[in-house]
Motif scaffolding. Structure first.
Motif, mmCIF file in Angstrom:
data_model
loop_
_atom_site.group_PDB
_atom_site.id
_atom_site.type_symbol
_atom_site.label_atom_id
_atom_site.label_comp_id
_atom_site.label_asym_id
_atom_site.label_seq_id
_atom_site.Cartn_x
_atom_site.Cartn_y
_atom_site.Cartn_z
ATOM 1 N N LEU A 18 12.420 3.657 -9.180
ATOM 2 C CA LEU A 18 11.057 3.343 -8.759
ATOM 3 C C LEU A 18 10.807 3.702 -7.291
ATOM 4 O O LEU A 18 9.662 3.810 -6.862
ATOM 5 C CB LEU A 18 10.763 1.860 -8.996
ATOM 6 N N LEU A 19 11.871 3.881 -6.523
ATOM 7 C CA LEU A 19 11.739 4.242 -5.111
ATOM 8 C C LEU A 19 11.910 5.727 -4.855
ATOM 9 O O LEU A 19 11.921 6.157 -3.706
ATOM 10 C CB LEU A 19 12.790 3.477 -4.288
ATOM 11 N N SER A 20 12.049 6.514 -5.900
ATOM 12 C CA SER A 20 12.440 7.914 -5.728
ATOM 13 C C SER A 20 11.281 8.865 -5.490
ATOM 14 O O SER A 20 11.403 10.051 -5.758
ATOM 15 C CB SER A 20 13.264 8.379 -6.924
ATOM 16 N N PHE A 21 10.145 8.375 -4.979
ATOM 17 C CA PHE A 21 9.081 9.326 -4.656
ATOM 18 C C PHE A 21 9.591 10.187 -3.498
ATOM 19 O O PHE A 21 10.268 9.724 -2.610
ATOM 20 C CB PHE A 21 7.761 8.633 -4.329
ATOM 21 N N GLY A 22 9.260 11.447 -3.554
ATOM 22 C CA GLY A 22 9.844 12.405 -2.623
ATOM 23 C C GLY A 22 11.020 13.114 -3.263
ATOM 24 O O GLY A 22 11.629 13.990 -2.673
ATOM 25 N N GLY A 23 11.360 12.730 -4.484
ATOM 26 C CA GLY A 23 12.472 13.357 -5.193
ATOM 27 C C GLY A 23 13.706 12.492 -5.169
ATOM 28 O O GLY A 23 13.800 11.504 -4.444
ATOM 29 N N GLY A 24 14.682 12.891 -5.965
ATOM 30 C CA GLY A 24 15.932 12.137 -6.068
ATOM 31 C C GLY A 24 16.698 12.084 -4.766
ATOM 32 O O GLY A 24 17.453 11.143 -4.511
ATOM 33 N N GLN A 25 16.510 13.076 -3.925
ATOM 34 C CA GLN A 25 17.204 13.112 -2.646
ATOM 35 C C GLN A 25 16.802 11.926 -1.778
ATOM 36 O O GLN A 25 17.563 11.486 -0.919
ATOM 37 C CB GLN A 25 16.875 14.428 -1.934
ATOM 38 N N ALA A 26 15.618 11.375 -2.014
ATOM 39 C CA ALA A 26 15.111 10.275 -1.201
ATOM 40 C C ALA A 26 15.884 8.977 -1.411
ATOM 41 O O ALA A 26 15.833 8.082 -0.565
ATOM 42 C CB ALA A 26 13.632 10.048 -1.497
ATOM 43 N N ILE A 27 16.611 8.853 -2.513
ATOM 44 C CA ILE A 27 17.313 7.597 -2.785
ATOM 45 C C ILE A 27 18.824 7.695 -2.605
ATOM 46 O O ILE A 27 19.541 6.742 -2.901
ATOM 47 C CB ILE A 27 16.986 7.083 -4.206
ATOM 48 N N VAL A 97 -0.266 10.084 -12.325
ATOM 49 C CA VAL A 97 -0.953 11.345 -12.631
ATOM 50 C C VAL A 97 -2.285 11.065 -13.325
ATOM 51 O O VAL A 97 -3.300 11.705 -13.024
ATOM 52 C CB VAL A 97 -0.054 12.279 -13.473
ATOM 53 N N ARG A 98 -2.291 10.117 -14.227
ATOM 54 C CA ARG A 98 -3.552 9.755 -14.900
ATOM 55 C C ARG A 98 -4.574 9.264 -13.878
ATOM 56 O O ARG A 98 -5.731 9.647 -13.902
ATOM 57 C CB ARG A 98 -3.311 8.705 -15.979
ATOM 58 N N TRP A 99 -4.141 8.390 -12.959
ATOM 59 C CA TRP A 99 -5.045 7.889 -11.917
ATOM 60 C C TRP A 99 -5.471 9.023 -10.989
ATOM 61 O O TRP A 99 -6.630 9.117 -10.609
ATOM 62 C CB TRP A 99 -4.358 6.785 -11.106
ATOM 63 N N TRP A 100 -4.532 9.881 -10.616
ATOM 64 C CA TRP A 100 -4.792 10.985 -9.691
ATOM 65 C C TRP A 100 -5.905 11.893 -10.225
ATOM 66 O O TRP A 100 -6.814 12.264 -9.492
ATOM 67 C CB TRP A 100 -3.502 11.775 -9.494
ATOM 68 N N HIS A 101 -5.821 12.240 -11.491
ATOM 69 C CA HIS A 101 -6.823 13.120 -12.071
ATOM 70 C C HIS A 101 -8.146 12.397 -12.297
ATOM 71 O O HIS A 101 -9.206 13.033 -12.269
ATOM 72 C CB HIS A 101 -6.321 13.718 -13.387
ATOM 73 N N ALA A 102 -8.105 11.111 -12.493
ATOM 74 C CA ALA A 102 -9.329 10.354 -12.733
ATOM 75 C C ALA A 102 -10.081 10.030 -11.440
ATOM 76 O O ALA A 102 -11.276 9.721 -11.483
ATOM 77 C CB ALA A 102 -9.009 9.050 -13.467
ATOM 78 N N ALA A 111 -5.387 9.225 1.576
ATOM 79 C CA ALA A 111 -4.592 8.276 2.365
ATOM 80 C C ALA A 111 -3.170 8.182 1.826
ATOM 81 O O ALA A 111 -2.203 8.121 2.603
ATOM 82 C CB ALA A 111 -5.258 6.904 2.350
ATOM 83 N N LEU A 112 -3.032 8.185 0.521
ATOM 84 C CA LEU A 112 -1.691 8.149 -0.075
ATOM 85 C C LEU A 112 -0.897 9.405 0.256
ATOM 86 O O LEU A 112 0.294 9.326 0.584
ATOM 87 C CB LEU A 112 -1.785 7.980 -1.595
ATOM 88 N N GLU A 113 -1.531 10.557 0.190
ATOM 89 C CA GLU A 113 -0.840 11.806 0.531
ATOM 90 C C GLU A 113 -0.349 11.777 1.973
ATOM 91 O O GLU A 113 0.804 12.102 2.260
ATOM 92 C CB GLU A 113 -1.773 13.008 0.348
ATOM 93 N N ARG A 114 -1.230 11.387 2.882
ATOM 94 C CA ARG A 114 -0.857 11.357 4.304
ATOM 95 C C ARG A 114 0.164 10.265 4.603
ATOM 96 O O ARG A 114 1.028 10.441 5.451
ATOM 97 C CB ARG A 114 -2.101 11.170 5.165
ATOM 98 N N GLY A 115 0.081 9.157 3.920
ATOM 99 C CA GLY A 115 0.978 8.042 4.207
ATOM 100 C C GLY A 115 2.367 8.181 3.605
ATOM 101 O O GLY A 115 3.354 7.763 4.210
ATOM 102 N N LEU A 116 2.459 8.754 2.419
ATOM 103 C CA LEU A 116 3.756 8.837 1.749
ATOM 104 C C LEU A 116 4.593 10.036 2.181
ATOM 105 O O LEU A 116 5.815 10.022 2.014
ATOM 106 C CB LEU A 116 3.567 8.856 0.229
ATOM 107 N N THR A 117 3.971 11.044 2.758
ATOM 108 C CA THR A 117 4.728 12.222 3.180
ATOM 109 C C THR A 117 5.806 11.873 4.204
ATOM 110 O O THR A 117 6.973 12.226 4.013
ATOM 111 C CB THR A 117 3.788 13.321 3.706
#
Length: 176
Positions: A18-27, A97-102, A111-117
């Motif tokens: 659940l913490l692996s946003f940014g890819g598996g390398q992030a964890i 992805v469902r929320w992103w497209h909606a 804000a999420l793009e800028r904050g999570l990068t």
């Protein structure tokens, strides 16, 4: 005993998934901490070896979870660790992805793009440092890595020549 280890593998890898946003390398840093420091399933050098093997093999960077699961509980451990590292994040990604497209016009999206990068970049660097620490890398190895990176990035020297020269230097250092 084996059922306890399988459950513990789930309890270790599902939250990491659940913490692996940014890819598996992030964890990788958290994975190393859980597996080496907290659970004592592997030593630091063993973790570094499995990390190197997982990076050399084709496939996702989270392949290391299967290798750790194998070390902890055999084939069943490999299957459980693999499912635990992929299934939770897959559900999150599906929902995101469902929320992103909606919500294409939502201010939250930018804000999420800028904050999570920066968070993802920081987690990747923490993983790299954890692997370096676990592998007990010394100054000569760091200097070699920097030199080879520079040669590959800024010169036309071929990879095989670099590998041969590096092997020769290390062989000569072993003789001394």
């Amino acid at each position: 005993m084996n059922e306890t280890r399988l459950l513990t593998l789930i309890l270790v890898f599902a939250p990491l998934s659940l913490l692996s946003f940014g890819g598996g390398q992030a964890i990788v840093a958290d994975m190393q901490h859980q597996v080496v420091d907290v659970r004592h399933w592997l030593s630091g050098p063993q973790f570094a070896d499995l990390f190197a093997l997982s990076r050399a093999a084709p496939g996702p960077s989270t392949l290391i979870a299967a290798l750790i699961g194998w070390q902890v509980a055999g084939f069943g451990g490999a299957v459980v660790a693999t499912l635990a590292i992929y299934i939770p994040s897959s559900f999150v990604v599906y929902g995101a992805v469902r929320w992103w497209h909606a919500s294409k016009d939502s201010p939250w999206r930018g804000a999420l793009e800028r904050g999570l990068t920066p968070v993802a970049v920081g987690l990747v660097f923490a993983g790299a440092l954890a692997v370096l620490e676990a592998a007990h890398v010394n100054g000569l190895q760091l200097a070699t890595t920097a030199l080879v990176t520079g040669l590959l990035a800024f010169s036309r020297v071929g990879i095989y020549a670099i590998m041969a020269a590096t092997a020769l230097v290390y062989a000569l250092l072993q003789l001394l």
